[in-house]
Design a protein around this motif. Sequence first.
Motif, mmCIF file in Angstrom:
data_model
loop_
_atom_site.group_PDB
_atom_site.id
_atom_site.type_symbol
_atom_site.label_atom_id
_atom_site.label_comp_id
_atom_site.label_asym_id
_atom_site.label_seq_id
_atom_site.Cartn_x
_atom_site.Cartn_y
_atom_site.Cartn_z
ATOM 1 N N SER A 1 0.809 -1.217 0.000
ATOM 2 C CA SER A 1 0.000 0.000 0.000
ATOM 3 C C SER A 1 0.842 1.266 0.000
ATOM 4 N N LYS A 2 2.164 1.138 -0.021
ATOM 5 C CA LYS A 2 3.028 2.306 -0.041
ATOM 6 C C LYS A 2 3.177 2.828 -1.467
ATOM 7 N N LEU A 3 3.340 4.132 -1.576
ATOM 8 C CA LEU A 3 3.628 4.715 -2.873
ATOM 9 C C LEU A 3 5.015 4.283 -3.328
ATOM 10 N N SER A 4 5.238 4.314 -4.629
ATOM 11 C CA SER A 4 6.539 3.941 -5.165
ATOM 12 C C SER A 4 7.598 4.924 -4.689
ATOM 13 N N GLN A 5 8.853 4.479 -4.680
ATOM 14 C CA GLN A 5 9.941 5.338 -4.237
ATOM 15 C C GLN A 5 10.063 6.575 -5.116
ATOM 16 N N LYS A 6 9.778 6.421 -6.406
ATOM 17 C CA LYS A 6 9.847 7.547 -7.330
ATOM 18 C C LYS A 6 8.845 8.624 -6.941
ATOM 19 N N ARG A 7 7.629 8.209 -6.613
ATOM 20 C CA ARG A 7 6.606 9.187 -6.239
ATOM 21 C C ARG A 7 6.909 9.821 -4.890
ATOM 22 N N ARG A 8 7.464 9.044 -3.954
ATOM 23 C CA ARG A 8 7.824 9.600 -2.652
ATOM 24 C C ARG A 8 8.959 10.615 -2.788
ATOM 25 N N ASN A 9 9.925 10.318 -3.646
ATOM 26 C CA ASN A 9 11.022 11.259 -3.873
ATOM 27 C C ASN A 9 10.508 12.544 -4.518
ATOM 28 N N LYS A 10 9.539 12.404 -5.422
ATOM 29 C CA LYS A 10 8.964 13.583 -6.065
ATOM 30 C C LYS A 10 8.245 14.455 -5.033
ATOM 31 N N GLN A 11 7.513 13.811 -4.099
ATOM 32 C CA GLN A 11 6.813 14.572 -3.065
ATOM 33 C C GLN A 11 7.802 15.289 -2.155
ATOM 34 N N LEU A 12 8.905 14.626 -1.803
ATOM 35 C CA LEU A 12 9.923 15.258 -0.966
ATOM 36 C C LEU A 12 10.533 16.471 -1.663
ATOM 37 N N ALA A 13 10.758 16.341 -2.982
ATOM 38 C CA ALA A 13 11.328 17.457 -3.740
ATOM 39 C C ALA A 13 10.368 18.646 -3.762
ATOM 40 N N ILE A 14 9.071 18.352 -3.922
ATOM 41 C CA ILE A 14 8.071 19.420 -3.916
ATOM 42 C C ILE A 14 7.994 20.063 -2.535
ATOM 43 N N ASN A 15 8.026 19.235 -1.476
ATOM 44 C CA ASN A 15 7.981 19.770 -0.110
ATOM 45 C C ASN A 15 9.160 20.714 0.149
ATOM 46 N N GLU A 16 10.348 20.306 -0.307
ATOM 47 C CA GLU A 16 11.531 21.147 -0.096
ATOM 48 C C GLU A 16 11.398 22.470 -0.845
ATOM 49 N N LEU A 17 10.813 22.423 -2.042
ATOM 50 C CA LEU A 17 10.616 23.648 -2.811
ATOM 51 C C LEU A 17 9.652 24.601 -2.088
ATOM 52 N N VAL A 18 8.551 24.026 -1.555
ATOM 53 C CA VAL A 18 7.578 24.858 -0.833
ATOM 54 C C VAL A 18 8.187 25.381 0.471
ATOM 55 N N TYR A 19 8.947 24.518 1.175
ATOM 56 C CA TYR A 19 9.583 24.941 2.420
ATOM 57 C C TYR A 19 10.529 26.122 2.196
ATOM 58 N N SER A 20 11.214 26.127 1.046
ATOM 59 C CA SER A 20 12.156 27.205 0.764
ATOM 60 C C SER A 20 11.448 28.555 0.648
ATOM 61 N N LYS A 21 10.143 28.529 0.338
ATOM 62 C CA LYS A 21 9.379 29.770 0.206
ATOM 63 C C LYS A 21 8.570 30.101 1.464
ATOM 64 N N THR A 22 8.318 29.100 2.318
ATOM 65 C CA THR A 22 7.412 29.318 3.453
ATOM 66 C C THR A 22 8.043 29.018 4.804
ATOM 67 N N HIS A 23 9.363 28.791 4.863
ATOM 68 C CA HIS A 23 9.975 28.347 6.124
ATOM 69 C C HIS A 23 9.907 29.417 7.215
ATOM 70 N N ASN A 24 9.715 30.666 6.825
ATOM 71 C CA ASN A 24 9.625 31.743 7.818
ATOM 72 C C ASN A 24 8.207 31.920 8.363
ATOM 73 N N GLN A 25 7.239 31.195 7.800
ATOM 74 C CA GLN A 25 5.855 31.320 8.231
ATOM 75 C C GLN A 25 5.518 30.237 9.247
ATOM 76 N N SER A 26 4.627 30.580 10.160
ATOM 77 C CA SER A 26 4.172 29.597 11.143
ATOM 78 C C SER A 26 3.138 28.682 10.511
#
Length: 236
Positions: A76-101
């Motif tokens: 039931s786990k997502l593929s490693q490729k999809r999980r890596n893609k989600q992590l990359a997207i999260n890091e991109l969003v974090y780079s823009k919102t890390h100063n926000q609560s």
Amino acid sequence: MAILMCGCYTYIQLMEANFNSILALVFFIVFDIIGRIFALGYIPNNRKPGEATAWLMAIFFLPFFGWIIFLFFGNSKLSQKRRNKQLAINELVYSKTHNQSAIETENNPPDWLLSLATLNSKLGALPMLGGNHIDSTINYKDSIKQMTKAINNAKTYVHLEFYIMSKDSTTQELLQSLADAKKRGVTVRVLFDHVGSLQYPGYKKMINFFKNNEINFHRMLPILPLQGKFQRPDLR
């Protein structure tokens, strides 16, 4: 004598064929028993009782084929490729919102909302923003009309997302509003689930409408193997 020798040779071939068949049958039975014993210990681990029972029944009543189905859909786990893609997207969003609560609002949120917003921020990297207004519409046709009105008033962009989306008498006006917005210079993006929408008669008409009007649309988790696009249909 030649006939006798041919008869003996044929008999030996039959014996060898029977022996190979028996050997294959024994191997299959032993493999099946080992597989069932392994399934009893492995499959119930970290699975709900109902789900584990269903997989065990498939393996027990569909020898060999049950394992093939389990190997494709049992995890039931997502593929490693999809999980890596989600992590990359999260890091991109974090780079823009890390100063926000986790919650960006002037009001004092209750503890349960803060906990929920924190979980949302950790999983999707998106903070909860204030300044939004939400209405609930229980009538399907009224909701389509309200969305159509909002699209007609759009000045910059329109992001439309559905699980099930199709072209019919009810959605015709909505789709036309997207085409009109595109002609006005508004950026239009449409996202819908491929499997959820594919089963409806107006699906092909909708796709043709998008293409004819050059509307930017994407199928979520598409199953298009001939185009090199395939996702597991059970993980949506």
